[in-house]
Design a protein around this motif. Structure first.
Motif, PDB file in Angstrom:
ATOM      1  N   SER A   1       0.841  -1.185   0.000  1.00 55.63           N
ATOM      2  CA  SER A   1       0.000   0.000   0.000  1.00 55.63           C
ATOM      3  C   SER A   1       0.880   1.241   0.000  1.00 55.63           C
ATOM      4  O   SER A   1       1.597   1.501   0.955  1.00 55.63           O
TER       5      SER A   1
ATOM      6  N   SER B   1      -0.123   4.338  -0.039  1.00 55.45           N
ATOM      7  CA  SER B   1      -0.726   5.479   0.642  1.00 55.45           C
ATOM      8  C   SER B   1      -0.710   5.349   2.158  1.00 55.45           C
ATOM      9  O   SER B   1      -1.000   6.302   2.867  1.00 55.45           O
ATOM     10  N   ALA B   2      -0.378   4.178   2.678  1.00 57.24           N
ATOM     11  CA  ALA B   2      -0.428   3.979   4.124  1.00 57.24           C
ATOM     12  C   ALA B   2       0.776   4.621   4.794  1.00 57.24           C
ATOM     13  O   ALA B   2       1.908   4.434   4.356  1.00 57.24           O
TER      14      ALA B   2
ATOM     15  N   GLN C   1      -5.904   7.184   9.147  1.00 58.65           N
ATOM     16  CA  GLN C   1      -6.571   8.389   8.646  1.00 58.65           C
ATOM     17  C   GLN C   1      -7.458   9.026   9.713  1.00 58.65           C
ATOM     18  O   GLN C   1      -7.620  10.241   9.772  1.00 58.65           O
TER      19      GLN C   1
ATOM     20  N   ARG D   1      -4.937   1.611   6.935  1.00 57.11           N
ATOM     21  CA  ARG D   1      -4.933   2.956   6.358  1.00 57.11           C
ATOM     22  C   ARG D   1      -6.069   3.803   6.927  1.00 57.11           C
ATOM     23  O   ARG D   1      -5.874   4.970   7.296  1.00 57.11           O
TER      24      ARG D   1
END
Length: 491
Positions: free
Chosen positions: A64, A66-67, A309, A305
């Motif tokens: 991932s 975006s993590a 967030q 994730r």
């Protein structure tokens, strides 16, 4: 004059056309980063003077991008480079050593490394230093070698003995090392990393962490107990009871809106429940998110994730009017249906609850129940290197005996207690190879290996420890492939 000028121009044009074209530097033509030296493999410069070259392959993509917590699920396999090794220079174990897997991480960020056989290593940000105690900031290579079978342990020249000769039964041996710019790194004082190993939950309390002692020239390793502090991750100061549990937004539905069905899971029709454990601190921040039980396909990483967030946006728990830190669990159900195949990003269809709420937060008791059912063992490690999950083997009456084999430098004699991963090493003496402290009356398998003139030899014999026997081991010529297949049949 005009003719001379025309001739001169023509000459310059022809010379320019004949010059070698400047090569275009492609990704494949760029220099390959050198691998760090392996302390338990052959020297880089054998006695012949030939240089043992080692090179890297290209890394696979991380799971991932975006993590914030970077998860590396598949690294690069790199085993001993035997192509340039003259047979007379190599030891048999150098040729059969289990391949390592390598991951390139950013040491300034928390990293989670997943091995091919289920090992998970979690390295905190800023925890790696060099020999001068300087914190590593450049990219770091993490090496992992997983030995969960008796065959892998034998082929990698591993036993399960302590420095005092006590025989242990292993639940898995793992090598974890880190290096940068060809220099080995270590953990900073007071730092630790988390090691998660697969295995039956019923054996979690039996198996304790041991550190490998010794190194090259002292192989095989000996195992030293890490102590009770390594059995479980450091306990967090969390409230045991609260007047009000943490909440996010207007409820679980707001968390569910953030979750997207990963494309890989859609393509593979992956579905099921992901259980994530985490803590919400006094400021509403999410701490220590981890997957207790996952389903793969990118769903585990998607839940992590989302939790990160939401960090800082939770309403913290309260006890006696004060904000307190609380441990929680989030179960999210990924339910596949054919309509997902046509959507780029689709919200999770439902969660692990009945009723209108698409997502539910489990209580701490439920979290403990899921953790207890999980087939994972978690240890806090304060050293890099060889790590072993062990327990003392039940000896009964210990016996000593000798295997009558001519002592030669290329000969190695091992003993495996049948039905366990307990491996003993015999010491050479005048009348053969001697074993000490072996469980009497237990069925054992004697394994002899030799490596002469570039040819491996193997001898196998089953017997009962303590029974008088003058039957010698018979070595037969074999190949590396046949040797590996023979040892894989042990378990």
């Amino acid at each position: 004059m005009k003719r001379r000028l025309l001739f001169y121009i023509l000459f310059l044009f022809t010379a320019a056309a004949c010059q070698r074209e400047k090569p275009v530097q492609s990704e494949a033509s760029r220099p390959v980063e050198a691998a760090p030296a392996l302390a338990d493999s052959l020297p880089d410069s054998p006695a012949t003077g030939a240089v043992n070259s080692r090179s890297w392959h290209h890394l696979g993509r991380r799971t991932s991008r975006s993590a914030p917590l970077v998860v590396y699920r598949r690294g690069v396999l790199h085993g001993p480079d035997t192509a340039a090794l003259p047979p007379s220079e190599a030891r048999l174990h150098d040729l059969t050593l289990k391949a390592s897997e390598y991951f390139k991480i950013d040491p300034t960020q928390p990293a989670e490394v997943h091995g091919r056989e289920g090992t998970v290593v979690r390295i905190p940000a800023g925890s790696l230093v060099d020999n001068s105690n300087r914190t590593a900031t450049n990219p770091v290579w993490v090496e992992m070698k997983e030995c969960y079978s008796v065959a892998d342990m034998l082929l990698s020249n591993l036993t399960t003995l302590t420095p005092d000769g006590e025989l242990l039964e292993s639940g898995g041996i793992v090598l974890v090392r880190a290096s940068a710019n060809g220099q080995q790194l270590r953990l900073a004082p007071g730092q630790a990393f988390q090691l998660e190993m697969p295995g039956p939950a019923s054996r979690r309390k039996e198996l304790k962490l041991f550190y490998g002692q010794g190194g090259r020239g002292q192989q095989p390793l000996r195992w030293v107990a890490a102590g009770p502090a390594a059995d479980l991750p450091p306990p967090a100061a969390v409230a045991s009871s609260t007047d009000q549990m943490p909440t996010y937004g207007n409820g679980p539905a707001d968390i569910n809106k953030l979750v997207r069905y990963p494309q890989t899971a859609v393509e593979n029709k992956t579905e099921g429940i992901v259980y994530a454990s985490f803590m919400v601190d006094e400021q509403g921040r999410v701490e220590a998110p981890s997957i207790v039980r996952g389903i793969g396909g990118g769903c585990d990483e998607e839940v992590l994730r989302v939790l990160r967030q939401t960090s800082g946006h939770w309403t913290p728990a309260r006890s006696g009017g004060q904000a307190v830190k609380v441990k929680m669990m989030l179960p999210i159900r990924f339910s596949f249906h054919e309509g997902l195949a046509n959507a780029d990003e689709t919200a999770v269809a439902s969660a692990d609850t009945a009723g209108p709420s698409p997502v539910a937060l489990a209580t701490d008791d439920e979290a403990a129940e899921v953790q207890e059912q999980s087939d994972r063992r978690v240890y806090t490690c304060r050293k890099l290197g060889w790590l072993n999950a062990d327990k003392p083997i039940v000896l009964g009456q210990a016996v000593d005996f000798t295997v009558p084999v001519d002592v030669e430098p290329s000969t190695s004699i091992r003993l495996v207690v049948e039905g366990s991963a307990a491996i003993a090493e015999a010491r050479p003496q005048a009348d053969g190879y001697a074993f000490q402290g072996i469980p009497g009356g237990r069925k054992v398998l004697l394994i002899g290996t030799q490596y002469r003139n570039g040819t491996p030899y193997l001898a196998l014999r089953r017997t009962v420890a303590g029974q008088a026997s003058s039957e010698a081991l018979v070595f037969q010529e074999t190949t590396l492939e046949e040797l590996e297949r023979a040892l894989e049949k042990i378990q």
